[in-house]
Design a protein around this motif. Structure first.
Motif, PDB file in Angstrom:
ATOM      1  N   PRO A 275      30.504  37.400  34.951  1.00 30.44           N
ATOM      2  CA  PRO A 275      31.613  37.731  34.036  1.00 30.44           C
ATOM      3  C   PRO A 275      32.901  38.062  34.784  1.00 30.44           C
ATOM      4  N   GLU A 276      32.765  38.624  35.978  1.00 28.42           N
ATOM      5  CA  GLU A 276      33.978  38.996  36.702  1.00 28.42           C
ATOM      6  C   GLU A 276      34.789  37.766  37.103  1.00 28.42           C
ATOM      7  N   GLN A 279      36.834  36.718  34.087  1.00 29.74           N
ATOM      8  CA  GLN A 279      37.903  37.677  33.840  1.00 29.74           C
ATOM      9  C   GLN A 279      38.995  37.588  34.892  1.00 29.74           C
ATOM     10  N   MET A 280      38.563  37.332  36.121  1.00 27.54           N
ATOM     11  CA  MET A 280      39.564  37.203  37.173  1.00 27.54           C
ATOM     12  C   MET A 280      40.456  36.000  36.877  1.00 27.54           C
ATOM     13  N   GLN A 282      41.025  34.725  33.952  1.00 24.80           N
ATOM     14  CA  GLN A 282      41.881  35.024  32.802  1.00 24.80           C
ATOM     15  C   GLN A 282      43.065  35.882  33.196  1.00 24.80           C
ATOM     16  N   MET A 283      42.801  36.884  34.033  1.00 26.82           N
ATOM     17  CA  MET A 283      43.906  37.751  34.445  1.00 26.82           C
ATOM     18  C   MET A 283      44.933  36.974  35.226  1.00 26.82           C
ATOM     19  N   SER A 287      48.927  36.260  34.214  1.00 32.26           N
ATOM     20  CA  SER A 287      50.109  36.559  35.023  1.00 32.26           C
ATOM     21  C   SER A 287      50.882  35.276  35.303  1.00 32.26           C
TER      22      SER A 287
ATOM     23  N   MET C  38      56.188  42.583  35.863  1.00 32.56           N
ATOM     24  CA  MET C  38      55.084  41.994  36.633  1.00 32.56           C
ATOM     25  C   MET C  38      54.829  42.835  37.879  1.00 32.56           C
ATOM     26  N   GLU C 350      34.804  44.305  34.188  1.00 29.82           N
ATOM     27  CA  GLU C 350      34.022  43.842  35.345  1.00 29.82           C
ATOM     28  C   GLU C 350      34.916  43.499  36.529  1.00 29.82           C
ATOM     29  N   THR C 351      35.996  42.752  36.236  1.00 26.51           N
ATOM     30  CA  THR C 351      36.894  42.383  37.325  1.00 26.51           C
ATOM     31  C   THR C 351      37.513  43.615  37.933  1.00 26.51           C
TER      32      THR C 351
END
Lengths: 428, 226, 403
Positions: A275-276, A279-280, A282-283, A287, C38, C350-351
């Motif tokens: 999952p990380e 999510q990484m 997506q983040m 940005s 940002m 999680e991240t």
């Protein structure tokens, strides 16, 4: 026109008198108008080109690096998908097993979606060498199938990958800590299925070095059958690791395979396994999106500004055009077409440079120099291949097309409020 | 012999217009004595404006020497020419004479600001000059709100507030009606008589010529008659 | 030309084209706000990661045996001399802790896990996350405490609870296994599940007894200010001659490089966004110059020096830039204030945990960054005006009159 021509011309029934002109004429006029102030057009078009270039390059690299990250991350251990007992993911204990593993494995391998499949059995155990010992994860794998789903066997630095039924494949860091070398015997002891003691003896035949100390220090692979018998697992397995053709298809394949699975067993795609990672991505995408939105907004404002200036300077001319019978709507259309031409020029430049660069780099790939630490930590591949697709190349130009048209339209609409007499009086 | 305010010797100016050389001035010899009011006359393209420009240091001759108030213009750099204009020469143009973002009062003050005159003196002199030209009530209008004649009078107020040596006027009456032109010319004459400002105008307007103490006629870049 | 006059002229010229300059100010403000926000997120992220790393038993500086990283164990322990901390007389230290940290196997009746057994003196642990942990049950009472505190997640995995016993097995200095049973005093809830699974705490004396060794494996220091790290490193290096004295940046290079990336990120984003903006700014300035050819010519004829013409264009550009930056920074502050207390990011938990960041994420708006953006913008404003200014200087009084 000479008098003779008029005489020969077919009689004109009545003046059409709509004050609007055909699109072809509009195009030619707009194109010429655009170059009346060549410097401004170049500057504005360069702004468009610059943003398109940046957006295309960033997007291609961003998406390209995601694919690389996903491939690297899933290829290390987890695979594209895994079949597990329903509770195993949240509570990975020996008892949460899939009974009848070999049969399920054969069924899964027959699916056309599955390129490779490999079973695993895992248990935490105490690894002892003589008097020294260390807690680690013992992973029973199929020596033939495992290399198809995991890169760990390719990280070998010494010896062979599980040549015999009592071979062990050990991290270099663990070997150093325990003072192990190829050919040494290790004793593995853990809790078996029914609470008994699981114990087995292995010979170190190969050493791996992934660069991730945690992994190198805490994992050892041994043949599947040895672990199954030591832990009293029989034919049970804990995971069946699956590879599809492409990591991006994992979710769809998982959905297709799910109904055929026995009760109490489920399939997880890499999205759920890691999952990380999702999510990484997506983040990072969010940005990136902020930057793209800013770039597009700023360029749209520059184009709007450029047309505000153009409209302001040509007030007299527009007054004249209205005075001779052109409809204000026609002038608005002309300005919008000028904006379109501006976009064509900017996009041609920006796209020419960025597309060729991305297609070139997409084939060759770009090494990430000096970021090996981060590459290891964030599951990055060593080379990024920028993604070349309609999405990465086409999005920025298309969004800017809309932006440019809007930026031309807004100042152009002011022309409709123009009073010809006042406009003509305007000082040039 | 008194020193000439302006002295031109063999002044030539050639433009390259679409690869065809245009001889705007061909070896003009010309001098202005202090306190003169001279009008340059001649058809369009005779070189009157060019002569005015080279004397004012806006343009440089290809050949010949020009001195203004004893200074050799050819020897001066751009910045020094700017200073010369700032302190000794003033221009009155036919149109677009005021700085649009500044009021008449501020326009008049402007040159003194450039010269570094202190604020109190500036204000006093600007108002005094506007007053003497009968424009005190216009002092705080915006240039856009004034008529052409009013603008031109403000331009003259700005020109004379610093007590220049030489006033150059290029078609000063071109955009004005007869009545306003008359007022303007009376004003110039007063300056010439009362303050001793040397005036050189270039014009087509017979009315302007009538006010001058001397006329110089140009044709094809040469002085044909005085 | 007096500066006041210059400013006044430029200021009024800008107001002549309110719409055009308004759009420019808006674009600049948008760019600056975007870049600042940002940057605020990136700074916050970097700061959280740094704090988390420093909190998670690393501290600003750690003293370890040179071989400990490759082979963590009591065999790589050492015995610090009494009073070593006096060497740091001139560096303000927030606190220090001596610990024994060894890999161990922990066993309940049902499950076995690999953990890090950490022997601590709770009185010293104000410098780490241990000092502020919420413990279910009882916390350790002192270095003599013979009970253990385990993470809530680990307790769940081991299917055990407060008051029950666990067996811990680890290696002594001689390489032989030691084994002992301990009662669970409490379970702790940390920001990260990974922490809860890894660290098992007990009194330092208890571990010393189990390992039959008075040695510690690490001395961790927290300074009042991270700026003092180099000084403290030098002074500690002299005391612990045969040991490794390492700053957190060396111990956690990934996090250090992320913090570095955040530093560069500001400049990269700034130049990417502002690069796109410069085209528009130059465009507006050139237009402003070309429209004023007659006016500029007249000013030259009136005796304005070329230098002053350049100055006027530069000042106009700088004023637009300044207005945009000020509005942009103000907007950034306004957008930032509601979030200055922190943003709940549990959706990305999680991240965040992987990167060592807590669920509540606090963005950071740093005054120094605002100053950097402001100064860079002024420089950029001047650079953007060079070409238009060159055009303006080329305008001669004659050009003006020919029009």
């Amino acid at each position: 026109m000479a008098a003779a021509d008029i005489a020969q011309a077919p009689p004109v029934a009545a003046p059409t008198g709509t004050g609007s002109v055909g699109i072809g004429l509009h195009m030619r006029v707009a194109w010429r108008n655009l170059w009346r102030n060549g410097r401004r057009t170049w500057l504005t078009a360069s702004g468009i080109a610059f943003s398109i270039f940046l957006c295309v390059v960033f997007m291609s690299f961003q998406l390209g690096s995601y694919d690389g990250m996903i491939d690297t991350a899933t290829g290390m251990m987890s695979g594209h998908m895994q079949v597990q007992q329903v509770d195993y993911f949240d509570d990975p204990k020996v008892a949460n097993r899939i009974a009848g593993g070999s049969e399920l494995l054969r069924e899964l391998e027959q699916s056309p979606d599955v390129v490779a499949a490999a079973p695993r059995v895992e248990g935490f155990a105490l690894v002892s060498v003589g008097e020294r010992s260390f807690g680690g994860l013992v992973m029973g794998v199929d020596p033939v199938r495992e290399p198809e789903v995991s890169a760990l066997s390719k990280q070998i630095v010494e010896g062979e990958y599980l040549p015999r039924t009592d071979s062990a494949y050990v991290g270099k860091a663990l070997a150093t800590n325990l003072g192990l070398k190829i050919g040494d015997e290790i004793f593995v002891m853990g809790s078996a299925l029914e609470g008994g003691v699981a114990a087995a003896l292995f010979t170190v035949d190969g050493l791996f070095d992934t660069g991730q100390v945690e992994l190198d220090r805490s994992i050892l692979q041994v043949p599947l059958s040895a672990v199954q018998s030591a832990f009293d697992l029989g034919d049970s397995v804990h995971r069946i690791v699956l590879m599809g053709r492409n990591a991006n298809d994992a979710t769809a394949i998982a959905e297709r395979l799910a109904p055929a699975l026995p009760e109490g067993v489920r399939i997880l795609d890499w999205d759920k396994l890691l999952p990380e990672l999702r999510q990484m991505i997506q983040m990072d995408a969010v940005s990136g999106l902020i930057i793209y939105v800013l770039l597009v907004a700023i360029v749209t404002l520059s184009v709007a500004n450029s047309f505000t200036m153009t409209v302001f300077e040509r007030t007299r001319e527009f007054g004249m055009l209205i005075a001779i019978g052109m409809r204000p709507g026609g002038i608005v259309a002309m300005i919008v077409i000028e904006a379109l031409c501006m976009w064509v020029v900017g996009t041609a430049i920006g796209a020419a440079i960025s597309f060729s660069l991305m297609v070139g780099l997409g084939i060759v790939g770009v090494p990430i120099a000096g970021l090996e630490d981060m590459a290891g930590q964030f599951m990055m591949p060593e080379r990024i291949h920028p993604e070349v697709s309609f999405f990465t190349l086409g999005t920025a130009p298309l969004v800017l097309l809309v932006g440019t048209l809007v930026a031309g339209l807004i100042p152009a609409l002011r022309v409709r409020r123009l009073k010809p007499v006042e406009a003509l009086r305007e000082e040039e | 012999m008194t020193q000439h305010v302006v002295e031109c010797q063999g002044v030539s100016r050639t433009y390259q217009d679409d690869a065809v050389p245009v001889h705007a001035l061909r070896g003009v010899d010309f001098a202005l004595d202090p306190g003169e009011f001279v009008s340059l006359a001649g058809p369009s393209g005779s070189g009157k404006s060019t002569l005015l420009h080279v004397i004012g240091g806006l343009d440089r001759p290809n050949a010949g020497a020009i001195s203004v108030d004893g200074e050799d213009i050819n020897a001066l750099g751009d910045s020094e020419l700017a200073d010369l204009r700032l302190n000794k020469i003033v221009f009155v143009f036919q149109a677009y004479t005021l700085i649009p973002v500044r009021s008449p009062h501020e326009n008049v003050e402007f040159i003194m600001q450039l010269q570094g005159v202190d604020a109190a003196e500036r204000g006093e002199r600007a108002l005094g000059t506007l007053d003497s030209l009968g424009m005190r009530d216009l002092a705080d209008r915006r240039p856009g709100e004034m008529s052409g004649g009013q603008q031109q009078r403000v331009a003259i107020a700005r020109a004379i507030v610093t007590n220049p040596v030489l006033l150059l006027a290029d078609e000063p009456s071109a955009n004005l009606d007869t009545g306003t032109t008359g007022e303007l010319l009376e004003l110039l004459k007063r300056l010439n008589k009362e303050r001793g400002v040397t005036i050189l105008t270039a014009t087509h307007d017979p009315m302007v010529m009538g006010y001058a103490s001397r006329q110089v006629h140009l044709r094809d870049g040469e002085i044909v008659r005085e | 030309m007096p500066l006041k006059l210059l400013l006044q002229l430029s200021w009024r010229n800008l107001w002549r084209h309110r719409r055009r300059n308004g759009i420019m100010v808006l674009a600049i403000a948008l760019a600056v706000t975007g870049v600042m926000l940002m940057n605020t997120l990136m700074r916050g992220m970097a700061a959280e990661m740094r704090e988390a790393v420093i909190d998670n038993l690393t501290g600003h500086i750690k003293v370890i045996h040179p071989g400990y990283m490759a082979d963590p164990g009591i065999g790589r322990g050492f015995e610090p001399e009494q009073g070593w901390e006096r060497a740091l007389a001139d560096v303000p230290v927030a606190g220090w802790a001596q610990r024994v940290r060894v890999p161990a196997v922990i066993m309940s009746e049902r499950e076995t896990r690999g953990v890090q057994l950490v022997g601590v003196d709770p009185a010293q642990e104000t410098i780490s996350f241990l000092g502020s942990l919420s413990v279910d049950g009882e916390a350790l009472s002192g270095a003599e405490d013979r009970r253990i505190v385990v993470g809530a997640t680990l307790a769940e995995q081991l299917e055990t609870s407060v008051g029950r016993r666990l067996v811990i097995m680890t290696q002594g200095a001689d390489g032989l296994n030691r084994e002992a049973g301990y009662r669970i005093a409490g379970t702790y809830d940390a920001d990260s599940n990974a922490l809860e699974k890894v660290f098992v705490f007990t009194g330092a004396q208890t571990v010393a007894r189990l390992l039959e060794s008075p040695a510690v494996t690490e001395v961790s220091l927290r300074l009042e200010s991270g700026d003092d790290i180099p000084l403290a490193l030098a002074e500690l290096g002299a005391v612990f001659e045969d040991l490794d004295v390492k700053a957190w940046q060396d111990l956690e290079p990934q996090v250090a490089s992320m913090v570095l990336v955040a530093d560069f990120g500001l400049y990269i984003m700034y130049f990417v966004i502002m690069g796109a903006l410069v085209f528009g700014l130059v465009n507006a300035l050139v237009t402003a110059v070309m429209e004023r050819v007659r006016e500029l010519g007249m000013l030259r004829a009136l005796g304005m020096r070329p230098r002053s013409v350049v100055a006027q264009v530069v000042v106009e550009s700088t004023l637009v830039m300044t207005a945009g930056v000020v509005v942009g920074l103000a907007l950034a502050v306004v957008c930032y204030l509601p979030f200055s207390g922190g943003i709940d990011l549990s959706a990305f938990s999680e991240t965040m945990q992987m990167m060592g960041v807590r669920n509540i994420f606090t963005p950071r708006l740093e005054v120094a960054d605002m100053v950097i953006v402001f100064v860079l913008s002024l420089v950029l404003g001047v650079l953007a005006s060079l070409y238009p200014a060159r055009r303006a200087v080329k305008v001669t009084p004659l050009d003006a009159m020919r029009r």
